[in-house]
Design a protein around this motif. Structure first.
Motif, PDB file in Angstrom:
ATOM      1  N   UNK A 172       0.846  -1.203   0.000  1.00  0.00           N
ATOM      2  CA  UNK A 172       0.000   0.000   0.000  1.00  0.00           C
ATOM      3  C   UNK A 172       0.871   1.240   0.000  1.00  0.00           C
ATOM      4  N   UNK A 173       0.745   2.013  -1.062  1.00  0.00           N
ATOM      5  CA  UNK A 173       1.624   3.185  -1.211  1.00  0.00           C
ATOM      6  C   UNK A 173       0.796   4.456  -1.405  1.00  0.00           C
ATOM      7  N   UNK A 174       1.213   5.491  -0.681  1.00  0.00           N
ATOM      8  CA  UNK A 174       0.604   6.801  -0.896  1.00  0.00           C
ATOM      9  C   UNK A 174       1.463   7.572  -1.891  1.00  0.00           C
ATOM     10  N   UNK A 175       0.871   7.949  -3.027  1.00  0.00           N
ATOM     11  CA  UNK A 175       1.579   8.814  -3.971  1.00  0.00           C
ATOM     12  C   UNK A 175       1.204  10.242  -3.603  1.00  0.00           C
ATOM     13  N   UNK A 176       2.214  10.969  -3.112  1.00  0.00           N
ATOM     14  CA  UNK A 176       1.947  12.270  -2.513  1.00  0.00           C
ATOM     15  C   UNK A 176       2.513  13.414  -3.356  1.00  0.00           C
ATOM     16  N   UNK A 177       1.611  14.224  -3.889  1.00  0.00           N
ATOM     17  CA  UNK A 177       2.026  15.356  -4.706  1.00  0.00           C
ATOM     18  C   UNK A 177       2.263  16.603  -3.876  1.00  0.00           C
ATOM     19  N   UNK A 178       2.825  17.621  -4.516  1.00  0.00           N
ATOM     20  CA  UNK A 178       3.095  18.895  -3.848  1.00  0.00           C
ATOM     21  C   UNK A 178       2.563  20.018  -4.730  1.00  0.00           C
ATOM     22  N   UNK A 179       1.838  20.941  -4.106  1.00  0.00           N
ATOM     23  CA  UNK A 179       1.141  21.964  -4.893  1.00  0.00           C
ATOM     24  C   UNK A 179       1.949  23.199  -5.234  1.00  0.00           C
ATOM     25  N   UNK A 180       3.239  23.173  -4.953  1.00  0.00           N
ATOM     26  CA  UNK A 180       3.998  24.414  -5.175  1.00  0.00           C
ATOM     27  C   UNK A 180       4.881  24.303  -6.429  1.00  0.00           C
ATOM     28  N   UNK A 181       6.199  24.418  -6.274  1.00  0.00           N
ATOM     29  CA  UNK A 181       7.094  24.487  -7.443  1.00  0.00           C
ATOM     30  C   UNK A 181       6.878  23.344  -8.439  1.00  0.00           C
ATOM     31  N   UNK A 182       6.818  22.090  -7.900  1.00  0.00           N
ATOM     32  CA  UNK A 182       6.773  20.956  -8.819  1.00  0.00           C
ATOM     33  C   UNK A 182       5.424  20.822  -9.538  1.00  0.00           C
ATOM     34  N   UNK A 183       4.415  21.545  -9.024  1.00  0.00           N
ATOM     35  CA  UNK A 183       3.158  21.598  -9.772  1.00  0.00           C
ATOM     36  C   UNK A 183       3.345  22.504 -10.984  1.00  0.00           C
ATOM     37  N   UNK A 184       4.009  23.634 -10.738  1.00  0.00           N
ATOM     38  CA  UNK A 184       4.224  24.611 -11.817  1.00  0.00           C
ATOM     39  C   UNK A 184       5.100  24.028 -12.923  1.00  0.00           C
ATOM     40  N   UNK A 188      -2.940   5.020  -3.056  1.00  0.00           N
ATOM     41  CA  UNK A 188      -3.817   6.123  -2.669  1.00  0.00           C
ATOM     42  C   UNK A 188      -3.181   7.405  -3.195  1.00  0.00           C
ATOM     43  N   UNK A 189      -4.003   8.324  -3.670  1.00  0.00           N
ATOM     44  CA  UNK A 189      -3.467   9.572  -4.242  1.00  0.00           C
ATOM     45  C   UNK A 189      -3.813  10.752  -3.351  1.00  0.00           C
ATOM     46  N   UNK A 190      -2.850  11.636  -3.194  1.00  0.00           N
ATOM     47  CA  UNK A 190      -3.102  12.856  -2.413  1.00  0.00           C
ATOM     48  C   UNK A 190      -2.099  13.930  -2.806  1.00  0.00           C
ATOM     49  N   UNK A 191      -2.558  15.167  -2.848  1.00  0.00           N
ATOM     50  CA  UNK A 191      -1.626  16.282  -3.100  1.00  0.00           C
ATOM     51  C   UNK A 191      -1.849  17.337  -2.019  1.00  0.00           C
ATOM     52  N   UNK A 192      -0.757  17.746  -1.379  1.00  0.00           N
ATOM     53  CA  UNK A 192      -0.872  18.797  -0.362  1.00  0.00           C
ATOM     54  C   UNK A 192      -0.233  20.072  -0.889  1.00  0.00           C
ATOM     55  N   UNK A 193      -0.519  21.158  -0.211  1.00  0.00           N
ATOM     56  CA  UNK A 193      -0.083  22.468  -0.683  1.00  0.00           C
ATOM     57  C   UNK A 193       1.456  22.575  -0.762  1.00  0.00           C
ATOM     58  N   UNK A 213       3.248  22.367   8.623  1.00  0.00           N
ATOM     59  CA  UNK A 213       1.847  22.778   8.721  1.00  0.00           C
ATOM     60  C   UNK A 213       1.017  22.057   7.654  1.00  0.00           C
ATOM     61  N   UNK A 214       1.579  21.934   6.472  1.00  0.00           N
ATOM     62  CA  UNK A 214       0.855  21.290   5.365  1.00  0.00           C
ATOM     63  C   UNK A 214       0.989  19.772   5.408  1.00  0.00           C
ATOM     64  N   UNK A 263       9.136  14.929   4.825  1.00  0.00           N
ATOM     65  CA  UNK A 263       8.196  13.846   5.156  1.00  0.00           C
ATOM     66  C   UNK A 263       8.931  12.748   5.927  1.00  0.00           C
ATOM     67  N   UNK A 264      10.125  12.394   5.421  1.00  0.00           N
ATOM     68  CA  UNK A 264      10.885  11.309   6.055  1.00  0.00           C
ATOM     69  C   UNK A 264      11.242  11.668   7.492  1.00  0.00           C
ATOM     70  N   UNK A 265      11.600  12.918   7.736  1.00  0.00           N
ATOM     71  CA  UNK A 265      11.953  13.340   9.092  1.00  0.00           C
ATOM     72  C   UNK A 265      10.741  13.275  10.015  1.00  0.00           C
ATOM     73  N   UNK A 266       9.595  13.612   9.459  1.00  0.00           N
ATOM     74  CA  UNK A 266       8.369  13.657  10.260  1.00  0.00           C
ATOM     75  C   UNK A 266       7.853  12.255  10.586  1.00  0.00           C
ATOM     76  N   UNK A 267       8.148  11.285   9.704  1.00  0.00           N
ATOM     77  CA  UNK A 267       7.654   9.912   9.906  1.00  0.00           C
ATOM     78  C   UNK A 267       8.825   8.923   9.910  1.00  0.00           C
ATOM     79  N   UNK A 268       9.535   8.833  11.022  1.00  0.00           N
ATOM     80  CA  UNK A 268      10.753   8.024  11.094  1.00  0.00           C
ATOM     81  C   UNK A 268      10.509   6.536  10.791  1.00  0.00           C
ATOM     82  N   UNK A 269       9.297   6.047  11.022  1.00  0.00           N
ATOM     83  CA  UNK A 269       9.066   4.611  10.846  1.00  0.00           C
ATOM     84  C   UNK A 269       8.522   4.275   9.456  1.00  0.00           C
TER      85      UNK A 269
END
Lengths: 222, 308
Positions: A21-33, A63-68, A74-75, A101-107
């Motif tokens: 189970x993998x979350x594909x996580x997008x980013x809404x800033x530079x890499x969106x542009x 699962x797909x998700x894009x955050x700001x 905060x995001x 993300x990696x720093x925030x979720x060590x496991x």
């Protein structure tokens, strides 16, 4: 902005092999542009991975998700639940986003889905060019606003080298020689005298060569 | 005298100097460089050894210079800033001086993209002008770039390159002036095929009085064939091969093209000798070193003067 490029689907399959189970996580800033890691790319890459993983014999549940913004806690908070319920994260953020993300979720395994390339601008439709290597000691004022460190393949501070011909860079013949641009620009603004001075060797310590760079604003610390 | 260099002695007494170059082998056999050295030893005053030219890995310029030195030749150590940072550069300068090498040609070097290790990381901590400054500071002030004193100053005759044919043309002389201000004492130019353009450049050099501050050696490379001329024209960056030269080689049968190439070189040398401010020639016979004695003989440059 930060410009990045997508890794290929075979590369991603190799990276994700064995995951369920993998979350594909997008980013809404530079890499969106720069059309590398926004909502649209999350959707395209996820569909491709579903098919490719099945062909590779390990059907990924995606699962797909894009955050700001992935580089900001905060995001990242807004992806917390989705991150928790998946086995791993494939981040389509830049290198800073992946590491945040990696720093925030060590496991939790966090994988990079992009190759973060450079700081640049959109030159024309779907063409981005590098403008800044973030050397930490800006010299643009000396060169008419054109960076010789980023745009000259030899990073010459007292160029040009002997290889330019008909305004072209010998290393990238489809690109103009940075020094030709600097010369024309300084001529145009009446500052050619700047090129008569010998610019001293650069302090590369302000760049990546000095180790990890940290900026502390004491005046903003409580 | 700033060094014990034979080349410096010859140029400073006003003799017309002749230098040539040897490309080191792609292996560890010293005989290759010895053979090349022996071929041209008596036809020239000093021999350059290229530093991994076109970014193709070869025996180091440093060790090849030592091999030539052991044969009684005055070597010119070519050093590029592509592969060494300021620490390695200064260390090699000291080492070369300790082994009796007394000429150095300061270059930025061909980009690694052109060589056999395209994935390599380049260094370019310094550029070619910084390298000139570095050698001069070490020699004249006895100080490292970092500011510490040097015990035992390295004595070098300092050279640099100039390309009169690259763009922007009007800036090329300004750049030469910067190299001279940085400490360059002799200049070896890019191969000259377009003499008109070279003469224009020399006029700009004289207008600034640079010909009195630096010894300019005109670069000459004989064409082996029409194919080589076409390749140089189209593929080699910063090279100016005029159409009339191509036409001249085309006008002779294939087996005579090499002779015609040599003839062109001899004529070029004769014309260069007439230009005020040109103090010598630098003959780069690429993998054709055996032609250097003939070219220098034909051009009336032999015998080479003796130096005490």
């Amino acid at each position: 902005m930060i410009v990045a490029e997508r890794k290929t689907i075979p590369e991603l399959i190799e990276i994700l092999k064995g995951q369920k189970k993998v979350l594909v996580l997008g980013c809404g800033t530079c890499v969106t542009v720069c059309l590398a890691g926004g909502e649209r790319e999350v959707s395209i890459i996820s569909s491709a991975l579903r098919i490719a993983s099945r062909l590779a014999g390990f059907s990924l549940q995606i699962e797909e998700l894009t955050i700001e913004r992935q580089c900001d806690n905060v995001f990242i908070e807004k992806a917390a639940e989705a991150i928790e319920r998946n086995d791993a994260v494939l981040s389509l953020g830049c290198g800073a986003g992946v590491q945040a993300i990696a720093e925030r979720y060590p496991a939790k395994p966090v994988y990079a889905g992009l190759n973060t390339a450079f700081l640049g601008i959109l030159e024309e439709r779907a063409v981005w060019t590098e403008k800044c290597v973030a050397c930490g000691a800006c010299v643009l004022h000396e060169y008419g606003g054109i960076c010789p460190i980023t745009r000259c393949a030899k990073h010459m501070l007292n160029g040009p080298c002997g290889g330019s011909r008909e305004d072209r860079c010998e290393v990238l013949p489809d690109r103009p020689c940075a020094w030709q641009l600097i010369y024309q620009r300084l001529k145009g603004i009446g500052q050619l005298d700047r090129l008569k001075q010998i610019k001293p060797p650069k302090n590369w310590n302000a760049s990546i060569h000095g180790g990890l760079r940290v900026i502390v604003r004491e005046d903003h610390r409580i | 005298m700033t060094s014990d260099s034979r080349l410096e002695k010859i140029l400073s007494r006003g003799d017309f100097a002749v230098t040539s170059e040897c490309g080191p082998p792609r292996g560890a056999d010293p005989e290759v460089i010895q053979k090349k050295g022996a071929l041209i030893k008596d036809s020239v005053d000093a021999i350059n050894v290229t530093d991994n030219q076109t970014s193709v890995v070869r025996m180091s310029s440093f060790s090849s210079c030592v091999i030539l030195k052991q044969m009684g030749i005055n070597p010119v150590l070519q050093m590029v800033t592509r592969d060494r940072n300021r620490i390695a550069i200064q260390s090699d300068i000291l080492g070369a001086a300790a082994l009796g090498i007394n000429n150095i040609l300061c270059l930025s070097g061909d980009h690694q993209k052109f060589g056999d290790h395209g994935k390599a990381k380049n260094v370019y901590d310094l550029d070619s002008i910084h390298l000139i400054q570095t050698v001069k500071q070490m020699r004249d002030e006895g100080k490292f770039l970092g500011g510490d004193d040097i015990k035992g100053k390295p004595r070098f005759f300092i050279g640099a390159a100039a390309n009169p044919f690259a763009d922007p043309f009007e800036f090329r002389v300004v750049r030469l002036a910067k190299k001279v201000a940085a400490g360059a004492q002799f200049i070896q130019t890019q191969c000259i095929y377009n003499l008109d353009r070279f003469k224009q450049w020399m006029q700009l050099v004289r207008d600034r009085g640079l010909h009195e501050k630096v010894h300019i050696l005109g670069g000459v490379t004989p064409m082996k064939s029409l194919g080589m001329a076409n390749y140089m024209k189209k593929m080699v960056p910063g090279m100016d091969v005029p159409d009339n030269l191509i036409a001249r080689l085309k006008g002779v049968p294939k087996e005579k093209q090499a002779d015609e190439g040599i003839k062109i070189s001899v004529e070029t040398i004769q014309q260069l000798r007439e230009i005020k401010g040109v103090h010598g020639v630098h003959i780069m016979a690429i993998e054709w070193e055996e032609m250097v004695p003939g070219i220098t003989q034909e051009a009336g440059l032999l015998p080479r003067p003796k130096v005490e």
